[in-house]
Design a protein around this motif. Structure first.
Motif, short mmCIF file in Angstrom:
data_model
loop_
_atom_site.label_atom_id
_atom_site.label_comp_id
_atom_site.label_asym_id
_atom_site.label_seq_id
_atom_site.Cartn_x
_atom_site.Cartn_y
_atom_site.Cartn_z
N CYS A 119 -2.05 8.49 -9.12
CA CYS A 119 -2.31 7.49 -10.06
C CYS A 119 -1.34 6.25 -9.99
O CYS A 119 -1.55 5.35 -10.78
CB CYS A 119 -2.10 8.12 -11.43
SG CYS A 119 -3.26 9.47 -12.07
N ARG A 166 -9.97 9.10 -16.62
CA ARG A 166 -10.92 9.44 -15.54
C ARG A 166 -11.83 10.83 -15.99
O ARG A 166 -12.73 10.80 -15.68
CB ARG A 166 -9.96 9.96 -14.08
CG ARG A 166 -9.52 8.84 -13.53
CD ARG A 166 -8.61 9.35 -12.28
NE ARG A 166 -8.13 8.35 -11.75
CZ ARG A 166 -7.20 8.19 -10.74
NH1 ARG A 166 -6.31 9.53 -10.53
NH2 ARG A 166 -6.62 7.27 -10.11
N TRP A 167 -11.17 11.45 -16.95
CA TRP A 167 -11.91 12.74 -17.35
C TRP A 167 -12.95 12.37 -18.35
O TRP A 167 -14.26 12.43 -18.20
CB TRP A 167 -10.78 13.63 -17.98
CG TRP A 167 -11.67 14.95 -18.60
CD1 TRP A 167 -11.33 16.16 -17.90
CD2 TRP A 167 -12.42 14.92 -19.74
NE1 TRP A 167 -12.42 16.98 -18.43
CE2 TRP A 167 -12.80 16.38 -19.68
CE3 TRP A 167 -12.87 14.23 -20.90
CZ2 TRP A 167 -13.89 16.99 -20.67
CZ3 TRP A 167 -13.67 15.07 -21.73
CH2 TRP A 167 -14.01 16.05 -21.46
N GLY A 196 -7.11 15.39 -14.35
CA GLY A 196 -8.36 14.16 -14.81
C GLY A 196 -9.44 14.41 -13.87
O GLY A 196 -10.77 13.57 -14.40
N SER A 208 -5.38 9.80 -16.24
CA SER A 208 -6.05 11.00 -16.06
C SER A 208 -7.12 11.23 -17.13
O SER A 208 -8.34 11.62 -17.05
CB SER A 208 -5.20 12.13 -15.86
OG SER A 208 -4.42 12.07 -14.74
N LEU A 209 -6.61 10.93 -18.37
CA LEU A 209 -7.47 11.19 -19.51
C LEU A 209 -8.73 10.08 -19.24
O LEU A 209 -9.92 10.39 -19.51
CB LEU A 209 -6.93 10.78 -20.76
CG LEU A 209 -6.10 11.89 -21.46
CD1 LEU A 209 -5.17 11.61 -22.74
CD2 LEU A 209 -7.40 12.73 -22.09
N LEU A 259 -4.66 17.54 -21.53
CA LEU A 259 -4.23 16.11 -21.33
C LEU A 259 -3.80 15.57 -22.49
O LEU A 259 -2.81 14.79 -22.86
CB LEU A 259 -5.14 15.41 -20.51
CG LEU A 259 -5.54 15.40 -18.93
CD1 LEU A 259 -6.60 14.87 -18.56
CD2 LEU A 259 -4.01 15.01 -18.26
#
Length: 172
Positions: free
Chosen positions: A159, A73-74, A40, A70-71, A51
């Motif tokens: 997370c 955040r990316w 992420g 995480s997705l 992801l």
């Protein structure tokens, strides 16, 4: 986040990718969590692809929840890039200001990894004349936005939000 930034800045991306691959294939849930969390914060499109694939493969469990975080955040970094690029590549001052304000809503420390490349590749002839001064005068706003967006990261472990009791113990 700091580890991924350091690894990317220090040209250790190959090592980090092999670490992620190893941890994703591990049977230990903690390893999976670490790998997904790191993905992420990576700068690469491969991280997003990985992801997205992981999200499709997972049933609705704690793993999918971590993947979604995480997705997000990316994507936040991707949005920052998009708005910063638009800020740099418009000749309209009003639109540049609005793009810059949108950029401030999603920027984090990864900005320092890619900002020079984006500034050097600005297609607008007027960027360096009209906006570079504005950009430099607003570095403190960028820093404040980064701090605001990252202030809660130390309250999370892979997370998952840490309890108040655990946070108090860690702060002692």
């Amino acid at each position: 986040m700091e580890m991924t930034i350091a690894a990317q800045q220090g040209h250790a991306l190959n090592w980090l990718n092999s670490y992620i691959e190893t941890k994703l294939n591990s049977s230990a849930p903690l390893d999976f969590s670490r790998a997904v969390t790191i993905l992420g914060f990576l700068e690469t499109n491969d991280a997003f692809t990985c992801l997205s694939q992981l999200k499709e493969e997972q049933p609705n469990t704690w793993k999918k929840e971590i993947i979604n975080i995480s997705l997000n955040r990316w994507q936040r970094n991707s949005w920052a890039k998009q708005w910063f690029s638009r800020f740099m590549n418009t000749d309209n001052r009003v639109m540049a200001w609005s793009y810059f304000r949108l950029f401030l809503r999603c920027v984090d420390s990864r900005f320092w990894l890619w900002k020079d490349e984006f500034i050097c590749n600005a297609s607008s002839n007027n960027f360096h004349k009209l906006y570079l001064t504005f950009f430099e005068e607003n570095l403190n706003k960028i820093d404040n936005s980064i701090k605001k967006h990252e202030k809660d990261l130390d309250k999370y472990f892979l997370c998952y939000k840490l309890s108040q009791e655990l946070l108090q113990i860690l702060q002692k």
